[in-house]
Design a protein around this motif. Structure first.
Motif, mmCIF file in Angstrom:
data_model
loop_
_atom_site.group_PDB
_atom_site.id
_atom_site.type_symbol
_atom_site.label_atom_id
_atom_site.label_comp_id
_atom_site.label_asym_id
_atom_site.label_seq_id
_atom_site.Cartn_x
_atom_site.Cartn_y
_atom_site.Cartn_z
ATOM 1 N N ALA A 1 0.850 -1.187 0.000
ATOM 2 C CA ALA A 1 0.000 0.000 0.000
ATOM 3 C C ALA A 1 0.887 1.240 0.000
ATOM 4 C CB ALA A 1 -0.894 -0.006 1.246
ATOM 5 N N PRO A 2 0.436 2.335 -0.572
ATOM 6 C CA PRO A 2 1.260 3.544 -0.611
ATOM 7 C C PRO A 2 1.584 4.037 0.798
ATOM 8 C CG PRO A 2 -1.019 4.012 -1.243
ATOM 9 C CD PRO A 2 -0.882 2.529 -1.210
ATOM 10 N N ALA A 3 2.817 4.429 1.020
ATOM 11 C CA ALA A 3 3.248 4.894 2.337
ATOM 12 C C ALA A 3 2.575 6.216 2.684
ATOM 13 C CB ALA A 3 4.763 5.059 2.351
ATOM 14 N N ALA A 4 2.349 6.426 3.992
ATOM 15 C CA ALA A 4 1.725 7.670 4.457
ATOM 16 C C ALA A 4 2.634 8.855 4.145
ATOM 17 C CB ALA A 4 1.461 7.587 5.955
ATOM 18 N N ALA A 5 2.014 10.002 3.988
ATOM 19 C CA ALA A 5 2.769 11.195 3.600
ATOM 20 C C ALA A 5 3.753 11.605 4.689
ATOM 21 C CB ALA A 5 1.801 12.343 3.321
ATOM 22 N N PRO A 6 4.947 12.031 4.325
ATOM 23 C CA PRO A 6 5.909 12.508 5.323
ATOM 24 C C PRO A 6 5.472 13.852 5.898
ATOM 25 C CG PRO A 6 6.762 12.902 3.130
ATOM 26 C CD PRO A 6 5.496 12.106 2.961
ATOM 27 N N GLY A 7 6.079 14.236 7.016
ATOM 28 C CA GLY A 7 5.735 15.502 7.653
ATOM 29 C C GLY A 7 6.179 16.697 6.834
ATOM 30 N N LYS A 8 5.593 17.832 7.138
ATOM 31 C CA LYS A 8 5.892 19.055 6.398
ATOM 32 C C LYS A 8 7.315 19.523 6.658
ATOM 33 C CE LYS A 8 4.280 23.856 5.937
ATOM 34 N NZ LYS A 8 3.256 24.837 6.375
ATOM 35 N N TYR A 9 7.797 19.315 7.873
ATOM 36 C CA TYR A 9 9.104 19.851 8.244
ATOM 37 C C TYR A 9 10.145 18.723 8.315
ATOM 38 C CZ TYR A 9 6.112 23.749 9.457
ATOM 39 O OH TYR A 9 5.173 24.751 9.404
ATOM 40 N N PRO B 1 4.878 2.833 8.078
ATOM 41 C CA PRO B 1 4.495 3.384 6.762
ATOM 42 C C PRO B 1 3.015 3.668 6.634
ATOM 43 C CG PRO B 1 5.046 1.040 6.617
ATOM 44 C CD PRO B 1 5.450 1.485 7.975
ATOM 45 N N ALA B 2 2.199 3.097 7.520
ATOM 46 C CA ALA B 2 0.766 3.329 7.455
ATOM 47 C C ALA B 2 0.336 4.547 8.270
ATOM 48 C CB ALA B 2 0.012 2.094 7.947
ATOM 49 N N VAL B 3 1.258 5.130 9.034
ATOM 50 C CA VAL B 3 0.941 6.280 9.891
ATOM 51 C C VAL B 3 1.795 7.467 9.451
ATOM 52 C CG1 VAL B 3 0.899 7.177 12.248
ATOM 53 C CG2 VAL B 3 0.401 4.760 11.825
ATOM 54 N N SER B 4 1.168 8.586 9.156
ATOM 55 C CA SER B 4 1.912 9.763 8.718
ATOM 56 C C SER B 4 2.624 10.418 9.894
ATOM 57 C CB SER B 4 0.959 10.777 8.065
ATOM 58 O OG SER B 4 0.083 11.325 9.043
ATOM 59 N N ASP B 5 3.603 11.250 9.586
ATOM 60 C CA ASP B 5 4.320 11.982 10.631
ATOM 61 C C ASP B 5 3.369 12.904 11.392
ATOM 62 O OD1 ASP B 5 6.600 10.736 9.769
ATOM 63 O OD2 ASP B 5 7.419 12.475 8.710
ATOM 64 N N ASP B 6 2.430 13.521 10.674
ATOM 65 C CA ASP B 6 1.467 14.413 11.326
ATOM 66 C C ASP B 6 0.589 13.654 12.320
ATOM 67 O OD1 ASP B 6 2.550 16.312 9.685
ATOM 68 O OD2 ASP B 6 0.621 17.140 9.056
#
Length: 290
Positions: free
Chosen positions: A44-52, A127-132
């Motif tokens: 599955a596509p990895a969760a988006a990385p954090g903004k910073y 990978p299933a949980v975003s940094d945010d």
């Protein structure tokens, strides 16, 4: 006779091989139609990385004028010593892209002040949980540990609940109870809770003024709260520590500001400490928007 037997055996062997080949072909087709358990084949596509991805240097993030205002003891020093006092002491960390901090202290004639900044960039290794989302969980645990009291009903909500006597409170039956003061409003616009008398006789029982209790804050990052703790150790003066914690995307910032008067009879001003701590927190939050 032997030649005839050999001729009869060859067709039978060919038929058996054909059956076995058909079975192998059928099994291979079933394998392709089932779930593919090979690693990396259908992730599955990895969760988006954090903004910073990086953090700023905190010791240089606070203007000298702000530090001298928050640390009156430093302002009393000669100019050359002032410069050294406002430099701050960096926190010891092993990855400055993940966590940084700085602290200052100054002892004045009237009181001692301490200021600490902690900046943490949260990274999720799932990978299933975003940094945010990971940062939101870390922030929630910090807020839970602060044990903020339940929100006070504001003036508008209180007015909507009333059905009769002005200045009364709504009873379970829908009427009003005369004589119960409505929550006042603080100068900052935040609702004030009605004062309750102290039952212990200790000045610490009502240490935080009405309307300045620990609470959530609006307009600061994605989420924020303020904590206010008054402590006393033995016969020493009371020490008040105000903490402002806010989250912006995958970064969590903590501003901790403390004052301890020189006299044991004095109590640090909660309103002044909270105002200065919030002003600094908002200044730091704006740096993430640059």
């Amino acid at each position: 006779m032997q030649r005839k037997a050999a001729k009869a055996y060859v067709p039978a062997l060919a038929a058996l091989l054909a059956v076995l080949a058909a079975g192998c072909t059928s099994g291979a087709g079933d394998s392709r139609s089932g779930d593919d358990t090979k690693p990396g084949s259908s992730k599955a596509p990895a969760a988006a990385p954090g903004k910073y991805r990086t953090l700023y240097e905190p010791c240089g993030a606070v203007p000298a004028a702000t530090l001298l205002e928050m640390l009156p003891g430093a302002a009393e020093l000669p100019a050359d010593q002032q410069s050294k006092a406002v430099q701050g002491t960096p926190a010891i960390t092993y990855d400055t892209d993940r966590r940084v901090g700085c602290s200052w202290k100054a002892d004045g004639t009237e009181a001692s002040h301490r200021l600490r900044i902690d900046v943490e960039r949260v990274v999720s290794y799932d990978p299933a949980v975003s940094d945010d989302d990971q940062a939101q969980g870390v922030y929630a645990r910090k807020q839970e540990a602060a044990q903020l009291p339940a929100p006070v009903v504001g003036p508008r909500e209180e007015t909507a609940q009333r059905s009769g006597t002005p200045g009364g409170s709504t009873s379970p039956a829908g009427g009003t109870t005369p004589g119960t003061p409505a929550p006042e409003e603080s100068p900052s616009g935040a609702p004030r809770a009605a004062s309750s008398p102290s039952t212990s006789g200790s000045p610490d029982a009502t240490a935080t003024p009405d309307g300045l209790e620990p609470r959530e804050l609006d307009g600061l990052g994605d989420a924020a709260f303020i904590d206010d703790v008054l402590t006393r150790s033995g016969s020493t003066a009371q020490r008040r520590t105000v903490s402002v914690v806010f989250r912006t995307s995958n970064v969590i910032v903590t501003v901790e500001y403390a004052e301890q008067p020189g006299r044991i009879t004095e109590v640090p001003d909660s309103g002044e400490l909270q105002e200065k701590a919030q002003a600094l927190a908002r200044n730091l939050a704006e740096r993430f928007n640059d």
